[in-house]
Structures are given as structure tokens and as C-alpha cells.
Design an enzyme around this catalytic site. Sequence first.
Site, mmCIF file in Angstrom:
data_model
loop_
_atom_site.group_PDB
_atom_site.id
_atom_site.type_symbol
_atom_site.label_atom_id
_atom_site.label_comp_id
_atom_site.label_asym_id
_atom_site.label_seq_id
_atom_site.Cartn_x
_atom_site.Cartn_y
_atom_site.Cartn_z
ATOM 1 N N LEU A 557 0.696 -1.243 0.139
ATOM 2 C CA LEU A 557 0.081 0.117 -0.036
ATOM 3 C C LEU A 557 0.764 1.382 0.121
ATOM 4 C CD1 LEU A 557 -3.183 0.440 2.184
ATOM 5 C CD2 LEU A 557 -1.532 2.308 1.961
ATOM 6 N N GLN A 560 2.492 1.578 -3.293
ATOM 7 C CA GLN A 560 1.445 2.635 -4.237
ATOM 8 C C GLN A 560 1.235 4.035 -3.857
ATOM 9 O OE1 GLN A 560 0.686 0.628 -6.828
ATOM 10 N NE2 GLN A 560 -0.582 2.169 -7.887
ATOM 11 N N GLU A 561 1.105 4.374 -2.421
ATOM 12 C CA GLU A 561 0.657 5.495 -2.223
ATOM 13 C C GLU A 561 1.874 6.575 -2.248
ATOM 14 O OE1 GLU A 561 -2.083 7.021 -1.335
ATOM 15 O OE2 GLU A 561 -3.331 5.367 -0.840
ATOM 16 N N SER A 562 3.140 6.332 -1.843
ATOM 17 C CA SER A 562 4.150 7.390 -1.856
ATOM 18 C C SER A 562 5.533 6.852 -2.299
ATOM 19 C CB SER A 562 4.489 7.791 -0.158
ATOM 20 O OG SER A 562 4.550 6.737 0.638
ATOM 21 N N TYR A 667 -5.408 0.600 -8.490
ATOM 22 C CA TYR A 667 -4.866 0.831 -7.561
ATOM 23 C C TYR A 667 -5.070 -0.445 -6.642
ATOM 24 C CZ TYR A 667 -4.505 2.622 -2.556
ATOM 25 O OH TYR A 667 -4.354 3.106 -1.163
#
Length: 685
Positions: A557, A560-562, A667
Amino acid sequence: MARQLLQDRTPAGYAGVEAFARRHGKEDAGALAWLVIGYAHILDHDYVRAIDPLNRAKPRAGDLGDYVDFYLGTAYYQTGRLAEAVATLGAFEKTYPESLLIRDAHVAYANALVADGRAPEAVELLEGDRQPVRADLELVLGRGYEAAGQPAKAWAILRNLYYTMPLSWEASQTEGELKKLAGTPETQPVSFAERKTRADLLAKGRQYNEAANEYRDLLGEAGAENGLAIRMAMAEALRHAGRDKEAKKELEAIPESTPEMTAERLFNLGEIARGANDDDGFLRIMDQLRQTAPTSSWLEQALLSAGNIYLLRRDYDRAIDSYRELQQRFPNGGRASYAHWKATWLSLRQGRRADAEKGFEEQIELYPSSGEVPAALYWRARLAEEDGEPAKARAYYQKVSDRFRNYYYGELAREQIAKLKSDSDAEHFALLDHVPPIDASAKVTEDALPTDNLRVQKAQLLENGALLDFAVRELRAAASEGNGNWLAPETARLYADAGRYDMAIEVLKRAVPSYFAVDLPSLPRSYWEALFPKPYWIDLKRFSSSNALDPYLVAALIRQESEFNPSAVSRANAVGLMQLLPKVGKSVAKQEKLKHFSSTQLFTPGINLQLGTRYFRGMVDKFGAFEYALAAYNAGSDRVQDWLGQGKYRDAQEFVESIPFTETREYVQAILRNANVYRQLYGAP
């Protein structure tokens, strides 16, 4: 210490590195520390304070002497100490003939020469250094000609800079000078074509407001031949700039002309209607577009928008019709594969199994290299399994697993294979031969770093001072001079060691764009570990475990986010590793009983992980499955509840493929895919 100083440039950071430099004043490490301090002051535009540390660095600069002299000369010039700037930069090329900074030094030296009243020397220097074109060099050269009393040449150079490189900072500096030079004898007036080039480049660079203004200025001179095209371009720029009322007024003023112009005009009016949530208005305009321009690419785009509108309205039959019409009218267009897939998938959701089975097979046959093929293979296998055709199901699942090894559907296919009866015989299905194999050259070997290369050694010195951009530049130059597949992994290692995991990931994504299709042995271990890093692991594992979460899913996660950048801030102002909104962070901090919480603490990895895992756990508790929780993390709980209410799903996988937002669907699939790669790489957490 150097990394912290260059990142934050606080008084404490300066003091820490300076203390180190003084302790090691008679060593090369001390010289490097002084260089870092000087460069930090350059970044702060505090050129006066840069001079002393750079002078202190000179005696023991060694292989980094070119960096010291370049920035010292720059600091002298910026503080008006022209004689010292000229002396420092004048012999640069002779002193450092192999330096990557020679052209930069030429520009800085020419600036100093012009300021010192020696413009002809600056012109002579730069004229021999103009290729490849650089905006900063052109600006100094133009000013050099102006100072040398050659305004016509100055005008030509600065005009070219302004009109052909409008996105550069240097172009913004020339407007006043061009106005001053415009009345000079022998200067050629600016042509319509040059002005249009500038406007077009601004629009291409998404500087839409400025582009619209440039197009407006051209209207009076465009004439009948170019007038409509200029007005159309202006209207499009206005629309992209969010100035829809002005854009609509301009579009409505454009008279009927060629079918293509009419189609473009209608498309833009349709996009304005769609942006205003006037779906009915958009669909009326699209009907006009269908009648007036049935083969136009503008209709192709509009049909995709129409399909998406109907999809979000849950008018699935009309969505299918729009997507199918797009694919049939434009079977070789860039949107055909996606449109065919959406029509097929919605047919399945509408209970039309025969249409879906046919559509999945057509997807594989017509668009075998498309991004939708893994899903088509998997879901065709699922239907075969449901129809009591285990051999066919196994063959399709195996194709997904073999060809799309680490894709989202690759792992799902292996799970389904494990459930099939082992006595189902393997069969060959010719349709599967349409799917192209993985490029045989996909296997990558990692060559040894040429540690005897002087540029590599220089890069290592620069890395020691956290001067990463300089180090990467030296590595690239070294790689261009020799052979070997070492540049990407070494650059990634450099970034990862500096805590820039996001940069390391991006380097290897560009180097091996098809990495998800290959099995682990096809890439060196160092590639995989840089692509799927485990920073902050102690905190990540602790907070994941305390919230009953798989640490690898949380790592996926975050990737994918940062991409593990703790300083990341999104356009929506989401912050840190797990991209938490400040209001969410504040709410969860209360649940965690964190005292004196402030939103700036979200940049602290441990705090972000503590709050982010607790927040995600809440999503899992609310929805019961990770697929739903991930969708909610991206798109919001209300949307997920709405999507879950749109009929029954076989399982969470069918829900994921049915998510109407492409961003959210990809996502969720990416995070589940990434978590599986983490497990393969590192085993039990």
C-alpha cells in the site's frame, strides 16, 4: 549530516556539518564537508556565505576540484566580485578538461565577462558551444551580443529563445529586452508563425492561460485561412484552463466550416457540458457529432466519454452500446481495446454469459498485446470452470500464470489452478497462441561496477557528501563511456542508501518496464529489492501486527501511495508514507491517544505508520475484505458502499474488476499484486 543539511538547510544542519569539517580540516573528508556547506548556501542563494567554505574546500578538493571551482566562481559572480569570478572560471576548461561542468562553467564565465565589460570574449566563447541548444547559454549569448553593440544578433538570439523555448525560465527574462531591441535597425519583425509556435508550445506544456492569451493576440492577424484554427486553439486552451464560459462563447462563435473543424468544435462543447455535469447536454452534442463526423477521432473520444457517463449512471445497456460502437467504428484506434473490454465485462455483469464468453475470446484474438488480456484470459477460464470445462479452464489459467507471472491475475490464476482436480488433462487451445511470449531478452544480468573508472570513483565521493544529483550525473557519463549493465542498479542503490526509495523504484521501473511479467530469477535480487524495498520495517511490522494486518500488504500500500517517500504530499494534501489527510490523522490520533498531535507529525514515518495502519484497519473492519478496504482507502467509504450495492458479485475479484473508476480499480489490483511479490521475495514476515 550532509543529507539532512541539503534537505532542510537549518542552522543546526549547517553547524553540524561545519563542526565535522573543522575536525577533519586536514583530510579529504573535511574538504568534502566544506563543499557541501558551500553548495547548501548556493541553494539558499546566500552567495556571500558560500565563498568562505568553498575556499576552505579548495586545498584538498582533489577530484572534486571542478565542483568547488564552479560554485566558487558562481558565488564570486553573484556577489559582484568579478575579477575573482573571471580568474576562477577562466582556466576551468584547461584545469578540468574531463569535467562534466565545462558548459556550465562557460555560461558562468561568460556572465562574468559580460558584467566585466568583456562582452566580445563572452560571445566568442559561447558561439562555439551552442550545440546541443541550452536556454541558459542562449540567454547569456544574446545579452553578450547586446553588450558588444550588435543588437541585431542579440535580437535574433533572444527572439528565438522567447518563441521556441517559452517554457524555460530564461524565456521569461527576455520580454523586456526584446521590447527594447525591437526598434533597432536591421532587426527582423516577429512572424506570425513564430508567435503561433510560442502559443502552441505553451499549450503543449499545459500553460493554458498564457497560451489562450497568446492565441487571442494572434486573432487580429490570422486572416481567413488561419483564423478559425486560432480561435479553436484559443477555445481549447480556455477550456483546459478552467475558463469554460469564455471557451463556450468562443466555440459558439465559430461558424460551420470543414467536417473536422465542426467535429472538434462539437467535441469541446461536449466536454464543457460534461464538466458542468450536464450529461444530457453532452449526449445531445454527441448525437450531432455522430451525424456530422462519423469517422472523426473526435467522435471516438466522445464515445468513450458517453460510455463512461452511462457506466456511472448504471445504465449498463447504453454503456455497452457506446463502448461497442466505439470499438466497431474505430477497431484499430487507441481506445478500441479498452472499449471492447468494457462492453464484454458489462455483458457479463448483465448476465449475458454467451456474449461475455465470445467477447473474452475476441479480446484475446483481436488485441493480444493489450493490457486487458490478462483479465480476459482469467475470466474466460472462470466461465469455463463454471461450465464444467476443467481442461479449458486449466489451459487459460496456466497461460495467465506463465505469461503474466506477477500480475494481479497471475496469482489469482495459480489459486484457481490449485482448486482444479488434478486429473483434468491439459489441452491445447489455438487461441492462446495469439498472446505473444515474453521477450527472450527479458532476463537481466547485473554486471560488476567498474570501480577503477574515474567517474565512478568521483560519483562515490559525491555520494559521501549526499550530492546525489552530481553523483548520478557522473555515473551516467561513466556508463556512456563503457559497456555493462550496471548503471540502473547502481543508481538505484545510491538513491536507496540515501533514503530516496521512491527515486530508486522509479529508476528501475524505467530500466525494466516489464518486470511484472517475469519470474523472480529473471532479474537479479538487487533489482527486486530496490523495486520492493522494506524501509522503516521495524515500525511497519510492529504497527501492522498490532492492527492484525499483513506487513507486506501495508508495504505494498505504501509503495503505491508514496513509494516510501515520507515527505510526499499529494494534490489533495494527503501526507507522508501512507498519504493521510491531516483531518484523518487528527481523528485517528485521538483514537490512539496521541497527545499534542499536529499535522506536521504525519511526515514522521513512525507516526504516519501508527495512524495509517490504524485507519486502514478500520476500513477492513468496516468492509470485511481487503479488496473493499483498499478501494475505500483510495475512493472513500461511501463510494464502496454504493458499488457493493450494485448487484451481486461472484466474489471480491469480480467486485474489483467492476469498480467504475479506473484509478481505483488499478490501485487495488496493484497493491494486491505488489503484496504477493513481497511475499515471494522475503518469505514469512
